[in-house]
Design a protein around this motif. Sequence first.
Motif, short mmCIF file in Angstrom:
data_model
loop_
_atom_site.label_atom_id
_atom_site.label_comp_id
_atom_site.label_asym_id
_atom_site.label_seq_id
_atom_site.Cartn_x
_atom_site.Cartn_y
_atom_site.Cartn_z
N ARG A 1 36.73 41.64 47.08
CA ARG A 1 37.04 40.88 48.30
C ARG A 1 37.90 39.66 47.97
O ARG A 1 38.82 39.31 48.72
CB ARG A 1 35.76 40.46 49.00
CG ARG A 1 35.01 41.60 49.68
CD ARG A 1 33.93 41.06 50.61
NE ARG A 1 33.27 42.13 51.33
CZ ARG A 1 32.08 42.64 51.01
NH1 ARG A 1 31.44 42.16 49.96
NH2 ARG A 1 31.54 43.61 51.72
N MET A 2 37.61 39.01 46.85
CA MET A 2 38.40 37.85 46.46
C MET A 2 39.84 38.26 46.11
O MET A 2 40.80 37.58 46.48
CB MET A 2 37.75 37.14 45.27
CG MET A 2 36.42 36.48 45.60
SD MET A 2 35.78 35.48 44.23
CE MET A 2 36.99 34.16 44.17
N LEU A 3 39.99 39.37 45.42
CA LEU A 3 41.33 39.87 45.09
C LEU A 3 42.15 40.13 46.34
O LEU A 3 43.33 39.78 46.42
CB LEU A 3 41.22 41.15 44.26
CG LEU A 3 40.87 41.03 42.78
CD1 LEU A 3 40.64 42.41 42.17
CD2 LEU A 3 41.97 40.31 42.02
N LEU A 4 41.51 40.75 47.33
CA LEU A 4 42.22 41.14 48.55
C LEU A 4 42.64 39.95 49.39
O LEU A 4 43.47 40.09 50.29
CB LEU A 4 41.34 42.09 49.38
CG LEU A 4 41.08 43.46 48.76
CD1 LEU A 4 40.03 44.22 49.55
CD2 LEU A 4 42.37 44.27 48.69
N MET A 5 42.10 38.77 49.11
CA MET A 5 42.49 37.58 49.85
C MET A 5 43.82 37.02 49.37
O MET A 5 44.43 36.18 50.05
CB MET A 5 41.39 36.51 49.72
CG MET A 5 40.08 36.84 50.40
SD MET A 5 38.77 35.66 49.97
CE MET A 5 39.50 34.11 50.52
N ASN A 6 44.29 37.46 48.20
CA ASN A 6 45.50 36.88 47.62
C ASN A 6 46.74 37.57 48.15
O ASN A 6 46.86 38.80 48.10
CB ASN A 6 45.45 37.00 46.09
CG ASN A 6 46.56 36.23 45.42
OD1 ASN A 6 47.69 36.67 45.36
ND2 ASN A 6 46.22 35.05 44.93
N GLU A 7 47.70 36.79 48.67
CA GLU A 7 48.89 37.36 49.28
C GLU A 7 49.87 37.92 48.25
O GLU A 7 50.76 38.69 48.60
CB GLU A 7 49.60 36.29 50.11
CG GLU A 7 50.06 35.07 49.33
CD GLU A 7 50.71 34.01 50.19
OE1 GLU A 7 51.29 33.07 49.64
OE2 GLU A 7 50.63 34.13 51.43
N ASN A 8 49.71 37.56 46.98
CA ASN A 8 50.60 38.07 45.93
C ASN A 8 50.04 39.30 45.23
O ASN A 8 50.63 39.79 44.27
CB ASN A 8 50.87 36.98 44.90
CG ASN A 8 51.61 35.80 45.49
OD1 ASN A 8 52.51 35.98 46.32
ND2 ASN A 8 51.25 34.59 45.08
N LEU A 9 48.91 39.79 45.72
CA LEU A 9 48.28 40.96 45.11
C LEU A 9 49.17 42.19 45.26
O LEU A 9 49.71 42.45 46.33
CB LEU A 9 46.92 41.22 45.77
CG LEU A 9 46.10 42.37 45.20
CD1 LEU A 9 45.55 42.00 43.83
CD2 LEU A 9 44.94 42.71 46.15
N ILE A 10 49.31 42.93 44.18
CA ILE A 10 50.05 44.20 44.22
C ILE A 10 49.05 45.32 44.47
O ILE A 10 48.06 45.46 43.76
CB ILE A 10 50.79 44.44 42.89
CG1 ILE A 10 51.81 43.32 42.66
CG2 ILE A 10 51.48 45.80 42.89
CD1 ILE A 10 52.45 43.36 41.28
N VAL A 11 49.31 46.13 45.51
CA VAL A 11 48.38 47.18 45.91
C VAL A 11 49.13 48.51 45.96
O VAL A 11 50.19 48.61 46.58
CB VAL A 11 47.77 46.88 47.29
CG1 VAL A 11 46.73 47.93 47.65
CG2 VAL A 11 47.16 45.49 47.32
N ASP A 12 48.56 49.53 45.33
CA ASP A 12 49.15 50.87 45.35
C ASP A 12 48.07 51.91 45.61
O ASP A 12 46.91 51.73 45.20
CB ASP A 12 49.86 51.20 44.03
CG ASP A 12 51.17 50.45 43.87
OD1 ASP A 12 51.95 50.43 44.84
OD2 ASP A 12 51.40 49.88 42.80
N GLU A 13 48.46 52.97 46.28
CA GLU A 13 47.55 54.10 46.50
C GLU A 13 47.76 55.12 45.40
O GLU A 13 48.90 55.49 45.08
CB GLU A 13 47.81 54.73 47.87
CG GLU A 13 46.83 55.84 48.22
CD GLU A 13 47.02 56.34 49.64
OE1 GLU A 13 47.99 55.90 50.28
OE2 GLU A 13 46.22 57.18 50.08
N GLY A 14 46.66 55.59 44.80
CA GLY A 14 46.75 56.56 43.73
C GLY A 14 46.43 57.96 44.21
O GLY A 14 46.40 58.25 45.40
N VAL A 15 46.19 58.84 43.26
CA VAL A 15 45.89 60.24 43.56
C VAL A 15 44.40 60.40 43.78
O VAL A 15 43.60 59.49 43.53
CB VAL A 15 46.36 61.14 42.40
CG1 VAL A 15 47.86 61.02 42.21
CG2 VAL A 15 45.64 60.78 41.10
#
Length: 244
Positions: free
Chosen positions: A136-150
Amino acid sequence: MRQAVTTTKKNWVTPFFLLLFAGAMLVTGVSFPVAEKEPLPTLAEVIAAKVSETGDFSEYSLEIEENGPEYTLQFSGLVRGREIYGTLSSYDLEVYARQGRYYVRGGDLLEDWHEVKGVELDGLPEFVQNPQIFIRMLLMNENLIVDEGVTRTVDGDVCQTYFLHLPSSDVEMLTGVLSGLDGGQVSAYLWFGEDDGFLYKVTLQLDIATGDHMSRIYRTYTMKPQKSELPADLPEPGNRVLEI
């Protein structure tokens, strides 16, 4: 004379009907506004919703393993609501956590429960914890890089995977949850069950500054929904116990 009267009537009627038509269109536009399309949720918002949903599972098993330079830590236990109980095999200790307090017993010296407040086990709360907290803390950061995997399989359960990466410039937001990250980086791999939405696995890759070089640590949380029977002699947070 009749012809002149007829022409005048036509010129008056036509603008009148045009005015009525324009008025009807205006009313229609006001009564039935064009619906605006809602923006699609971002991938971070999708993951946040999944984390919130998996929080509905109040009882599950919890296995934690951490591998670093020349050491391994292992915890095996159960979660019931906000309680965590299990065994820290590396120290031959029972561990119990509730309401932010941590207690241990076992080994050669601790026959009874002792509250953890000493130096030797001060890293226990960041190791034995519900991984949803730092996700939850990670997801609050606007600079977080997020990718969908397999899609992958964890113990027979088909899971959708996601990758989160927090740049080194932003790691200080995790102070108190993950220590020793000054100048380091954090990456997380998440496995959500496709059928039930449960968070089955979280793997953290931690690049931690140790002296003049970086050490890479892997920590894996593996969970499985199940009923949790905790021991009957667990300490109550309100009761006084010895500190270590």
